[in-house]
Write a protein that holds these residues in place. Sequence first.
Motif, PDB file in Angstrom:
ATOM      1  N   ARG A 191      -0.871   5.548  -2.719  1.00 13.79           N
ATOM      2  CA  ARG A 191      -2.241   5.762  -3.183  1.00 13.79           C
ATOM      3  C   ARG A 191      -2.659   4.663  -4.167  1.00 13.79           C
ATOM      4  NH1 ARG A 191      -3.065  11.152  -6.036  1.00 13.79           N
ATOM      5  NH2 ARG A 191      -1.883  11.828  -4.223  1.00 13.79           N
ATOM      6  N   GLY A 192      -1.737   4.282  -5.064  1.00 11.96           N
ATOM      7  CA  GLY A 192      -2.032   3.194  -6.002  1.00 11.96           C
ATOM      8  C   GLY A 192      -2.284   1.877  -5.279  1.00 11.96           C
TER       9      GLY A 192
ATOM     10  N   GLU B 290       1.466   5.514  -8.978  1.00 16.24           N
ATOM     11  CA  GLU B 290       0.158   4.918  -8.647  1.00 16.24           C
ATOM     12  C   GLU B 290      -0.035   3.607  -9.406  1.00 16.24           C
ATOM     13  OE1 GLU B 290      -3.507   7.076  -8.862  1.00 16.24           O
ATOM     14  OE2 GLU B 290      -2.645   8.842  -7.905  1.00 16.24           O
TER      15      GLU B 290
ATOM     16  N   GLN C  19      -5.758   2.113  -3.664  1.00 19.99           N
ATOM     17  CA  GLN C  19      -6.827   1.873  -4.640  1.00 19.99           C
ATOM     18  C   GLN C  19      -6.945   0.378  -4.939  1.00 19.99           C
ATOM     19  OE1 GLN C  19      -5.299   4.247  -7.841  1.00 19.99           O
ATOM     20  NE2 GLN C  19      -5.918   6.186  -6.901  1.00 19.99           N
TER      21      GLN C  19
ATOM     22  N   ASP D  92       3.833   6.054 -13.792  1.00 19.89           N
ATOM     23  CA  ASP D  92       3.165   6.703 -12.671  1.00 19.89           C
ATOM     24  C   ASP D  92       3.255   5.785 -11.444  1.00 19.89           C
ATOM     25  OD1 ASP D  92       1.309   7.665 -10.800  1.00 19.89           O
ATOM     26  OD2 ASP D  92       0.015   8.466 -12.373  1.00 19.89           O
TER      27      ASP D  92
ATOM     28  N   ARG E 291       2.215   8.871  -4.053  1.00 20.03           N
ATOM     29  CA  ARG E 291       1.467   8.336  -5.196  1.00 20.03           C
ATOM     30  C   ARG E 291       1.513   6.805  -5.208  1.00 20.03           C
ATOM     31  NH1 ARG E 291      -0.402  11.838  -8.751  1.00 20.03           N
ATOM     32  NH2 ARG E 291      -0.556  10.292 -10.404  1.00 20.03           N
TER      33      ARG E 291
ATOM     34  N   TRP F 296      -0.377  -0.204  -7.923  1.00 20.80           N
ATOM     35  CA  TRP F 296      -1.521  -1.031  -8.317  1.00 20.80           C
ATOM     36  C   TRP F 296      -1.065  -2.363  -8.888  1.00 20.80           C
ATOM     37  CZ3 TRP F 296      -7.003  -0.342  -8.623  1.00 20.80           C
ATOM     38  CH2 TRP F 296      -7.656  -1.323  -9.380  1.00 20.80           C
TER      39      TRP F 296
END
Lengths: 323, 323
Positions: free
Chosen positions: B103-104, B59, B107, B57, B100, B63
């Motif tokens: 977005r990761g 994300e 976060q 993923d 995505r 991260w």
Amino acid sequence: MSEGEIIAKYFAPLARDNSGAFGLRDDCARFTPTPGTDLVVTVDAVAEGVHFFSNDDPEDIGWKALAVNVSDLASKGAAPRIYLLSIAFPEEPEPGWLSRFSRGLDQAQSAFGIVLAGGDTDRRPGPLSITITAIGEVPYGAMVLRTAARRGDIIVVSGTLGDAALGLKLRLSPELARPWGLDDGDQDFLRGRYLRPQPRIALAPAVRDFASASMDISDGLAKDLDRMCRASGVSSHVRFADVPLSRDATLSEVIVAGGDDYEILATVSERNLSLLRDAARALGQHLTPIGMIDEMGAGVRFTASDGELMHFSALGWDHFPAT
Amino acid sequence: MSEGEIIAKYFAPLARDNSGAFGLRDDCARFTPTPGTDLVVTVDAVAEGVHFFSNDDPEDIGWKALAVNVSDLASKGAAPRIYLLSIAFPEEPEPGWLSRFSRGLDQAQSAFGIVLAGGDTDRRPGPLSITITAIGEVPYGAMVLRTAARRGDIIVVSGTLGDAALGLKLRLSPELARPWGLDDGDQDFLRGRYLRPQPRIALAPAVRDFASASMDISDGLAKDLDRMCRASGVSSHVRFADVPLSRDATLSEVIVAGGDDYEILATVSERNLSLLRDAARALGQHLTPIGMIDEMGAGVRFTASDGELMHFSALGWDHFPAT
């Protein structure tokens, strides 16, 4: 050779004068900023087959990888301080390659007054790639942005433009030397401008004191001036005949759209123009006025000496060209 | 999408809270260091097929790319501040992937208290690769090195070890869940430890105040402790039964040689051990003593609970294994 051996033998010597690098035996570096300064930070990657050729001299590859980052710092008015080197090899590198590559880095860091602080050595498929993060310092609040060009400002550039792009063309087609009327010395000069860019570190104090906006030219005058104009919300006008060249310009598009100049593109208020040029001259550097920031909007116009608008088919390098 | 559009749409929002990023419209970022601090600087690259899978993923990829760098900072006692993102795409990235991925990153930067300052977007053949440079701050002189472990120091680790390595094995062979007796919750936990490492930022102040040496465990306990010992010129002894695990250790080699723990490995003088553990506890963290720095020389010994020396066939990840 293990990763540790490569680092100890070829990269740790580049950090010998930096106590904050801990001989590259730690996973982080320490840097103590000079009180009263802002840091200026930049990162740029170069990759085999994209930014350099497989058979380029590894010394030149090392030099250029660092030079393109230091050029960014200089254009912001910053003094270079430390850099980090992240390098990815598709296969185990040859000792001879590593030795020459690190020698090129060593020459560059001595010339630019910057020192290795740390990095990352990796092995993965794909082209050999070198990512350098460079950190410089400016007095607090003195960083010169590309976003601050104002209507009425004069556009100036350092040095001469287009040499590196001609050097690259010669690198690809040596037979062009004859129709272009270049002797061996001319060819060496142009190739050297491509392979060994000289960031305008000496100009940084003058840029810091007098320029309203500044950036370096890496993807060609037209594209980079367009970026500055868009970032500043202005448009601009360049008198093509005033663009400083090291020889007669027979190849206009190479001048405006060729990359790898690593000269400084700055704007300055009319009031500060002579102060800026005098300061540059005192530093042994030359700045040439080539045009003006002229109105709100965005875009770059080039005019010929007869006042006619010039049109170019390509305006510079883009990794993701619009389709 | 052009390079500029990708940056404006997907990466500039990550810099929204950082005035020194200039909306990613400049080629350099500005960072004003807190007076009285040292900067701690690190760089780490992750690449598709080496550090993550193509079908991970995006994300999680975002991260983890940031987490592995912040983990380095935390282990030095530093508070994360800014990062630079250099990303190379083999082909034009999909909007969905970019959305995505960013977005990761978003976060992660919210969780870690760090913000994007700048970067470089590139297109070249080879695996998708992401190089992050992270900068943190420690009070002047307070950075904790890996080179300062001393004879008689106690070795401590945060959290539990081996979970991420088990998570990776499960990712590769989901059918192992049954022989290992793992229910869905167990599997999610182990996979999460692999995909979403949680850097021990909360521990940084305790490490800074009381540890003699510190680093994060990224390539497995055995290899990283060995690195710390070599860098410090000491050897060490680990009581294997004391290594903190989240479940019964049936796979000893995974614990010592598996990577991706991103826990803190620190040493502390006997006198400071309870101060360090109390400080950690006050920060909601747990540190477990697992052995001792015991003499000059280099190397790591593991002993079983009966005192027998343990032998492992593989001691951790190396990009350039000795042949």
